[in-house]
Design a protein around this motif. Structure first.
Motif, short mmCIF file in Angstrom:
data_model
loop_
_atom_site.label_atom_id
_atom_site.label_comp_id
_atom_site.label_asym_id
_atom_site.label_seq_id
_atom_site.Cartn_x
_atom_site.Cartn_y
_atom_site.Cartn_z
N ARG A 123 -58.42 -43.79 -21.16
CA ARG A 123 -59.29 -43.75 -22.27
C ARG A 123 -60.61 -42.80 -21.96
O ARG A 123 -61.30 -42.35 -22.91
N ILE A 124 -60.42 -43.28 -20.61
CA ILE A 124 -62.53 -42.58 -19.94
C ILE A 124 -61.78 -41.14 -20.10
O ILE A 124 -63.20 -40.48 -20.31
N ALA A 179 -68.84 -40.77 -14.10
CA ALA A 179 -67.34 -41.47 -14.95
C ALA A 179 -66.41 -40.96 -13.85
O ALA A 179 -65.23 -41.56 -14.17
N LEU A 180 -65.93 -39.74 -14.01
CA LEU A 180 -64.95 -39.20 -12.42
C LEU A 180 -64.51 -39.87 -11.77
O LEU A 180 -64.00 -40.04 -10.97
N GLY A 181 -65.82 -40.56 -10.76
CA GLY A 181 -66.13 -41.07 -9.27
C GLY A 181 -65.44 -42.10 -10.33
O GLY A 181 -64.53 -43.03 -9.63
N TRP A 182 -65.99 -43.50 -11.11
CA TRP A 182 -65.60 -44.54 -11.86
C TRP A 182 -63.45 -44.02 -11.71
O TRP A 182 -63.15 -44.94 -11.50
N CYS A 183 -63.80 -43.07 -12.21
CA CYS A 183 -62.29 -43.44 -12.62
C CYS A 183 -61.48 -43.39 -11.59
O CYS A 183 -60.46 -43.50 -11.59
N ILE A 184 -61.59 -42.59 -10.53
CA ILE A 184 -60.94 -42.55 -9.01
C ILE A 184 -61.39 -44.05 -8.23
O ILE A 184 -59.90 -44.58 -8.19
N PHE A 222 -64.07 -36.28 -22.33
CA PHE A 222 -63.67 -34.75 -21.30
C PHE A 222 -63.39 -34.10 -22.36
O PHE A 222 -63.32 -33.15 -22.10
N LYS A 223 -62.54 -34.73 -23.47
CA LYS A 223 -61.99 -33.81 -24.65
C LYS A 223 -62.79 -33.64 -25.03
O LYS A 223 -64.05 -33.12 -25.30
N GLU A 282 -68.76 -51.20 -20.63
CA GLU A 282 -68.44 -52.24 -22.30
C GLU A 282 -67.46 -51.06 -22.92
O GLU A 282 -67.00 -51.80 -23.80
N GLU A 283 -67.22 -49.63 -23.65
CA GLU A 283 -66.28 -49.53 -23.90
C GLU A 283 -65.32 -49.70 -23.52
O GLU A 283 -64.74 -49.35 -25.02
#
Length: 353
Positions: free
Chosen positions: A142-143, A88-93, A148-149, A28-29
């Motif tokens: 983007r995620i 979120a990191l899992g989905w980045c992978i 995480f920024k 969605e983001e």
């Protein structure tokens, strides 16, 4: 397609439910990203493209981030923020995996992926899939930027994903030029080449990346875990050798696919071992039949593998590799790290039992 529908198929658990829920939030983001003025048509395209390519797998890499983080933290239940960041990191992978597979299928001119047509073979997609791959990769940035920024390990995460992507792409290049269609040459195949392809193309992003993400989340410095990286790369090699073995000798009902490494002229561990053990007449059989799709040629190669007793060669390799990995894991000073590594190894080892 809701992520929960995919992840809940055949298994349950709070972790998978939470993981699925966060996919929907991240998607969605991405669809509401203010950096681009989306049209209705482009929104529909990206929505469909993400579900088609990011979902559909087992999500083992992504889920491993959460499992590893829990072990490192020494807890069974994470806080709401911790579970979100780990997911979120899992989905980045998983996004990274989708990016690799979309482009890999084009390069290999593949027909199907995960039981459906490859994305570039879907009507009206074609080579738009190349741009979709680029979008998938950019979604990772983007995620990371959005969530995480400002974290002390943000730059380390960026560097980690960039480094792993470079290593994977370089491994893919080596694989492509070694097994280039129309230039079949078995003299290029040896254990060193096989190991290099496996480690760079698969092991870094499939084994090291999930644990490295969990370590960064835990506040650790990756420079202090060089031995852990080496163990995970060895595990990735062990996993791929298993995969090559099962492609020929595994039960399709058990492994979920019909092996085609022989027909596809893959730089498989089995063909490399065959070249190591074969005499000149046996090598001639390989040269004449390896890489051909007709059943007679495939049967001749498989008969040669049996004649060379490669099943026993594999089981000897497996025993030696497993014992070495166990010893290396037990030598790690952190009990939590030992537990993370052992959980990975146990999952691999069960595949051939």
């Amino acid at each position: 397609m809701a992520a929960a529908a995919v992840l809940s198929n055949g298994s349950g658990g709070d972790t998978k439910a939470e993981f699925a829920e966060i996919y929907n939030k991240l998607k969605e983001e991405m669809l509401e990203d203010p950096a681009f003025e989306f049209t209705d048509e482009s929104l529909h395209w990206i929505d469909r493209m993400l579900d088609y390519n990011v979902l559909g797998g087992k999500c083992n890499r992504g889920l491993s981030v959460i499992d590893s983080y829990k072990i490192l933290k020494g807890v069974d239940v994470l806080s709401k923020e911790e579970i979100f960041l780990a997911c979120a990191l899992g989905w980045c992978i998983e996004w990274l995996q989708a990016y690799f597979l979309v482009l890999d299928d084009i390069m290999d001119n593949s027909q199907t992926r995960r039981g459906q047509p490859c994305w570039f073979r879907v009507p009206q997609v074609g080579l738009i899939a190349v741009n979709d791959g680029i979008i998938l990769r950019n979604h990772i940035s983007r995620i990371l930027q959005r969530h995480f920024k400002g974290k002390p390990y943000y730059v380390d995460l960026i560097d980690l994903f960039n480094e792993v992507e470079f290593k994977t792409a370089s491994g893919q290049l080596l694989d492509l030029i070694t097994t280039h269609e129309g230039e079949k040459d078995l003299t290029k195949y040896n254990l060193t080449v096989h190991r290099r392809i496996v480690q760079y193309k698969t092991a870094y992003y499939s084994f090291y990346l999930p644990v490295a993400c969990a370590l960064l989340l835990s506040g650790e410095n990756l420079d202090n875990f060089g031995d852990v990286k080496n163990i995970l790369l060895e595990m990735g090699t062990y996993f791929q050798v298993q995969d090559d073995y099962l492609d020929c000798f595994g039960d399709p009902e058990f492994i979920g696919k019909i092996g085609t490494d022989i027909e596809d002229y893959k730089c498989s561990w089995l063909v490399v071992q065959a070249l190591e053990h074969a005499d000149e007449s046996q090598k001639c059989i390989l040269v004449e039949n390896y890489g051909k799709s007709d059943p007679d040629s495939v049967a001749k190669v498989k008969d040669l593998y049996k004649e060379l007793n490669l099943e026993e060669v594999f089981h000897k390799y497996e025993r030696e590799s497993y014992n070495k990995l166990i010893a290396d894991i037990q030598a790690q000073p952190s009990k939590a790290v030992q537990k993370v590594l052992r959980s990975f190894l146990d999952k691999i080892y069960k595949r051939v039992k």
